[in-house]
Write a protein that holds these residues in place. Structure first.
Motif, mmCIF file in Angstrom:
data_model
loop_
_atom_site.group_PDB
_atom_site.id
_atom_site.type_symbol
_atom_site.label_atom_id
_atom_site.label_comp_id
_atom_site.label_asym_id
_atom_site.label_seq_id
_atom_site.Cartn_x
_atom_site.Cartn_y
_atom_site.Cartn_z
ATOM 1 N N MET A 1 0.817 -1.186 0.000
ATOM 2 C CA MET A 1 0.000 0.000 0.000
ATOM 3 C C MET A 1 0.863 1.253 0.000
ATOM 4 O O MET A 1 0.507 2.240 -0.630
ATOM 5 C CB MET A 1 -0.931 -0.021 1.210
ATOM 6 N N ILE A 2 1.979 1.216 0.681
ATOM 7 C CA ILE A 2 2.850 2.388 0.729
ATOM 8 C C ILE A 2 3.447 2.665 -0.651
ATOM 9 O O ILE A 2 3.557 3.819 -1.056
ATOM 10 C CB ILE A 2 3.956 2.196 1.791
ATOM 11 N N LYS A 3 3.794 1.611 -1.389
ATOM 12 C CA LYS A 3 4.341 1.803 -2.728
ATOM 13 C C LYS A 3 3.317 2.438 -3.655
ATOM 14 O O LYS A 3 3.655 3.289 -4.474
ATOM 15 C CB LYS A 3 4.820 0.471 -3.308
ATOM 16 N N ASN A 5 0.784 4.421 -2.785
ATOM 17 C CA ASN A 5 0.640 5.828 -2.393
ATOM 18 C C ASN A 5 1.835 6.656 -2.846
ATOM 19 O O ASN A 5 1.676 7.774 -3.337
ATOM 20 C CB ASN A 5 0.478 5.954 -0.881
ATOM 21 N N LEU A 6 3.023 6.111 -2.677
ATOM 22 C CA LEU A 6 4.240 6.824 -3.065
ATOM 23 C C LEU A 6 4.282 7.049 -4.574
ATOM 24 O O LEU A 6 4.610 8.153 -5.035
ATOM 25 C CB LEU A 6 5.473 6.044 -2.605
ATOM 26 N N CYS A 9 1.713 9.742 -5.547
ATOM 27 C CA CYS A 9 2.169 11.069 -5.109
ATOM 28 C C CYS A 9 3.317 11.589 -5.968
ATOM 29 O O CYS A 9 3.350 12.777 -6.311
ATOM 30 C CB CYS A 9 2.583 11.036 -3.643
ATOM 31 N N LYS A 68 -5.580 -1.750 -2.938
ATOM 32 C CA LYS A 68 -4.326 -1.316 -2.341
ATOM 33 C C LYS A 68 -4.420 0.073 -1.731
ATOM 34 O O LYS A 68 -3.469 0.562 -1.146
ATOM 35 C CB LYS A 68 -3.206 -1.342 -3.380
ATOM 36 N N LYS A 70 -6.797 2.796 0.730
ATOM 37 C CA LYS A 70 -7.900 2.936 1.676
ATOM 38 C C LYS A 70 -8.954 3.872 1.096
ATOM 39 O O LYS A 70 -8.653 4.744 0.283
ATOM 40 C CB LYS A 70 -7.391 3.501 3.003
#
Length: 101
Positions: A1-3, A5-6, A9, A68, A70
């Motif tokens: 999930m962080i990938k 979002n990154l 962005c 992936k 939220k």
């Protein structure tokens, strides 16, 4: 999930920077990279900015389908993508049209 979002962005920030500072970047490239009319650089930068926004929309849709992202972040992304991308893309196209005369 962080990938996910990154990645979204990074594409949003890069597309926004290219859309807002396209004129300055084209003058810089004309002066320091290769002597070519800045209008050609601005055309390429404008199209690249719009393309990155479209890729961001596609990535957001794909990551949403794969669950992936939220729901709260997804709503924010759609607001930012549609709000900023439409405004900045239209502004970039307006500036490009003024340059082409």
């Amino acid at each position: 999930m962080i990938k996910a979002n990154l990645l979204i962005c990074i594409f949003l920030i890069l597309a926004t920077v290219l859309g807002i500072f396209g004129q300055d970047i084209s003058y810089f490239m004309d002066k320091h990279i290769m002597k070519l009319s800045p209008i050609y650089y601005l055309t390429a930068i404008t199209y690249l900015s719009i393309f990155l926004y479209l890729i961001t929309i596609l990535l957001t849709y794909i990551f949403n389908k794969k669950n992936k992202l939220k729901k709260s972040i997804l709503d924010l992304y759609w607001l930012v993508i549609l709000g900023f991308s439409l405004f900045i893309s239209f502004w970039s196209l307006f500036v490009l049209a003024m340059w082409w005369g």
